[in-house]
Design a protein around this motif. Structure first.
Motif, mmCIF file in Angstrom:
data_model
loop_
_atom_site.group_PDB
_atom_site.id
_atom_site.type_symbol
_atom_site.label_atom_id
_atom_site.label_comp_id
_atom_site.label_asym_id
_atom_site.label_seq_id
_atom_site.Cartn_x
_atom_site.Cartn_y
_atom_site.Cartn_z
ATOM 1 N N THR A 21 -1.232 65.851 18.754
ATOM 2 C CA THR A 21 0.089 66.045 18.151
ATOM 3 C C THR A 21 0.853 67.129 18.911
ATOM 4 O O THR A 21 0.310 68.191 19.221
ATOM 5 N N GLY A 22 2.099 66.866 19.208
ATOM 6 C CA GLY A 22 2.901 67.824 19.963
ATOM 7 C C GLY A 22 2.916 67.523 21.441
ATOM 8 O O GLY A 22 3.726 68.081 22.188
ATOM 9 N N GLY A 23 2.022 66.638 21.895
ATOM 10 C CA GLY A 23 1.979 66.272 23.311
ATOM 11 C C GLY A 23 1.292 67.319 24.168
ATOM 12 O O GLY A 23 0.806 68.345 23.694
ATOM 13 N N VAL A 24 1.232 67.023 25.449
ATOM 14 C CA VAL A 24 0.563 67.906 26.416
ATOM 15 C C VAL A 24 1.491 68.143 27.608
ATOM 16 O O VAL A 24 2.107 67.212 28.126
ATOM 17 N N SER A 25 1.582 69.404 28.028
ATOM 18 C CA SER A 25 2.318 69.764 29.231
ATOM 19 C C SER A 25 1.303 70.014 30.340
ATOM 20 O O SER A 25 0.383 70.833 30.185
ATOM 21 N N ALA A 49 -0.360 59.384 23.779
ATOM 22 C CA ALA A 49 -0.318 58.700 25.079
ATOM 23 C C ALA A 49 -1.323 59.324 26.041
ATOM 24 O O ALA A 49 -1.797 60.443 25.838
ATOM 25 N N THR A 50 -1.653 58.606 27.067
ATOM 26 C CA THR A 50 -2.559 59.144 28.108
ATOM 27 C C THR A 50 -1.860 59.308 29.446
ATOM 28 O O THR A 50 -2.445 59.825 30.397
ATOM 29 N N SER A 51 -0.614 58.849 29.537
ATOM 30 C CA SER A 51 0.127 58.982 30.794
ATOM 31 C C SER A 51 1.615 59.088 30.492
ATOM 32 O O SER A 51 2.044 58.959 29.341
ATOM 33 N N THR A 52 2.386 59.321 31.542
ATOM 34 C CA THR A 52 3.833 59.448 31.398
ATOM 35 C C THR A 52 4.521 58.569 32.418
ATOM 36 O O THR A 52 3.940 58.215 33.451
#
Length: 199
Positions: A21-25, A49-52
């Motif tokens: 939650t909040g995503g990853v930078s 998600a696992t990619s961008t």
């Protein structure tokens, strides 16, 4: 991964597990930016998600080895090695000279000394478009070492066909366009030669 100087390759980054939650930078860096540069420096992966969709590229700057590192809070750091070659790759035309009869089209072959690591766009030009023309560009596909260059005759004379691409020395070939001689006298029938009868 091998990368010639002046080229850029895609460098996909993925997570082994979905982002919380909040995503990853994720921060991206090169161990030696004078050899290989990475862009952008930061990407964000949305929660779950696992990619961008943001494309990450690594560019060859100078010959040598560099490590591209990806780090993010809560995930183990990942790295990949990039070997940047000196850029000694060359282009050449075969044949080096070509004769075209009239306004017909004949092909030159543009050769690359090593397989293209990425799609390579080549700009083509004719020194005299009133003599011979070529397409504005051709592309080497990934892994390709040759591509066909059609040359079309326009008028009698000589021209030089030049190929240029980023990071590579240009290549050139000579083209001569031959046209039929004008003003020649020809017979439209076959005359019969024989003795004339005397009366």
């Amino acid at each position: 991964s091998d990368l010639p100087v002046g080229y850029a390759i895609s460098f996909p980054v993925t997570l082994g597990t979905p982002a919380p939650t909040g995503g990853v930078s994720i921060t991206l860096s090169s161990s030696n930016s004078s050899i290989a540069a990475v862009s952008p420096g930061t990407i964000n992966i949305a929660a779950g998600a696992t990619s961008t969709q943001t494309a990450v590229y690594v560019s060859g700057v100078g010959a040598g080895s560099a490590s591209i590192t990806a780090s993010a809070f809560g995930f183990p750091t990942a790295s990949g090695q990039v070997q940047v070659t000196s850029g000694a790759e060359t282009m050449s035309f075969s044949p080096a000279s070509l004769t075209i009869n009239g306004t017909s089209t004949q092909n030159l072959q543009l050769n690359l000394s090593v397989p293209a690591p990425v799609v390579l766009a080549v700009t083509l030009s004719s020194s005299n478009a009133s003599v011979a023309t070529v397409p504005a560009t051709v592309n080497f596909g990934v892994g390709a070492t040759s591509v066909t260059v059609p040359v079309t005759g326009v008028g009698g004379g000589s021209a030089t066909i030049t190929a240029t691409a980023t990071g590579l020395a240009s290549a050139a070939a000579g083209v001569t366009v031959a046209t039929a001689a004008q003003g020649a006298i020809t017979f439209s029938y076959s005359p019969t030669v024989g003795r004339s009868e005397e009366h």
